[in-house]
Design an enzyme around this catalytic site. Structure first.
Site, PDB file in Angstrom:
ATOM      1  CG  HIS A 144      -1.998   2.998   4.830  1.00  0.00           C
ATOM      2  ND1 HIS A 144      -2.448   2.479   6.026  1.00  0.00           N
ATOM      3  CD2 HIS A 144      -1.758   1.927   4.029  1.00  0.00           C
ATOM      4  CE1 HIS A 144      -2.475   1.163   5.959  1.00  0.00           C
ATOM      5  NE2 HIS A 144      -2.055   0.805   4.749  1.00  0.00           N
TER       6      HIS A 144
ATOM      7  NE  ARG B 120       1.024   4.506   9.396  1.00  0.00           N
ATOM      8  CZ  ARG B 120       1.330   3.216   9.298  1.00  0.00           C
ATOM      9  NH1 ARG B 120       0.351   2.315   9.199  1.00  0.00           N
ATOM     10  NH2 ARG B 120       2.592   2.814   9.283  1.00  0.00           N
TER      11      ARG B 120
ATOM     12  CB  SER C 269      -0.919   0.002   1.226  1.00  0.00           C
ATOM     13  OG  SER C 269      -1.846  -1.062   1.169  1.00  0.00           O
TER      14      SER C 269
END
Length: 219
Positions: free
Chosen positions: A44, A41, A18
C-alpha cells in the site's frame, strides 16, 4: 485533451478501496496469514507488489513484535523520515515512544571525529537505552552492520529488527548479515526498501497490537 474516467471515492474510503485493489491484484495468491497485514501495508505504501515476495520473516516475528508493542516497547529508527511516519497515537497509547538520534549534534560530531557514519553512532546510542526496543532501519546499511556487531557483543537485544534499507552499496550484504543474528527480523531482501517502508511495517505492527488490545478490553 484526453479524458480520464476517475473513480469516485469518498476521502474516508480511499485507504479501504486501496486495500481492495491490492487484494484484487494479488488474485488467488494466498499470503501467510501471520504476515499478510505487514506485506499489504508495505504494498500500500509503495504500490510495489514485489514486497509479496521479498519480505522475509523470522519465526514468530510478527507475533513477538506485537506482544512487545503491547508491553510498551519503544521504536528506534535510523531516519527522521521513518520516525515521522510512525503512528505515534497508537505507540503512545501502548506505552511506547519513538527515538531517532540522527539529528543530534553530538552524533554528527562523533561520527566526524571517528570517521564513521551517523547511522553507526545512532545504533550505539540505541544500545544505551534500557527499555525493550524495535529497531527499524530504512536507509543506512551501516546501521544494520553496527547493529549486528552490537548484538554479537551482547550490548543490545532488540525485540525485532526491521531491516529495509534501500540502495546499492552494501545494502544486500547488510540485510543478509542481520538475518544471521539471533534476533527476530523482518527484512526486505534485495535492494528495495526505504524509510517509508520501515514506517509502514511499524504501523502494520502497531495496528495489529491495537486490535489485540481492543479484543482484550472487549473480553
Amino acid at each position: 485533451m484526453k479524458k480520464f474516467k476517475l473513480e469516485r471515492v469518498e476521502p474516508a474510503d480511499i485507504e479501504r478501496r486501496s486495500f481492495e485493489i491490492i487484494a484484487q491484484e494479488l488474485g488467488e495468491r494466498r499470503l501467510d496469514p501471520d504476515h499478510e497485514a505487514v506485506i499489504k501495508r508495505a504494498i500500500h505504501t509503495t504500490a510495489d507488489f514485489d514486497y509479496a515476495d521479498n519480505l522475509l520473516f523470522s519465526a514468530q516475528a510478527v507475533q513477538r513484535a506485537v506482544k512487545a508493542l503491547r508491553d510498551g516497547a519503544h521504536i528506534v529508527t535510523d531516519t527522521q523520515m521513518a520516525a515521522s511516519g510512525v503512528n505515534r497515537r497508537i505507540l503512545h497509547a501502548l506505552g511506547g515512544q519513538i527515538h531517532c538520534f540522527m539529528s543530534d549534534g553530538s552524533v554528527a560530531e562523533e561520527a566526524k571525529r571517528r570517521g564513521i557514519t551517523r547511522a553507526t553512532i545512532c545504533m550505539e546510542r540505541a544500545a544505551e537505552l534500557t527499555m525493550p526496543l524495535i529497531i527499524a532501519v530504512g536507509n543506512a546499511p551501516t546501521a544494520l552492520v553496527r547493529l549486528y556487531e552490537l548484538i554479537a557483543e551482547g550490548r543490545i537485544r532488540p525485540e525485532l529488527v526491521i531491516g529495509v534499507p534501500v540502495g546499492f552499496v552494501n545494502v544486500v550484504e547488510a540485510k543478509e548479515l542481520i538475518m544471521t543474528a539471533d534476533v527476530p527480523f523482518i527484512v526486505a531482501r534485495g535492494r528495495k526498501g526505504g524509510s517509508n517502508v520501515a514506517a509502514a511495517i511499524c504501523n502494520a505492527l502497531l495496528l495489529l497490537a491495537e486490535k489485540d488490545e481492543e479484543k482484550k478490553d472487549e473480553g
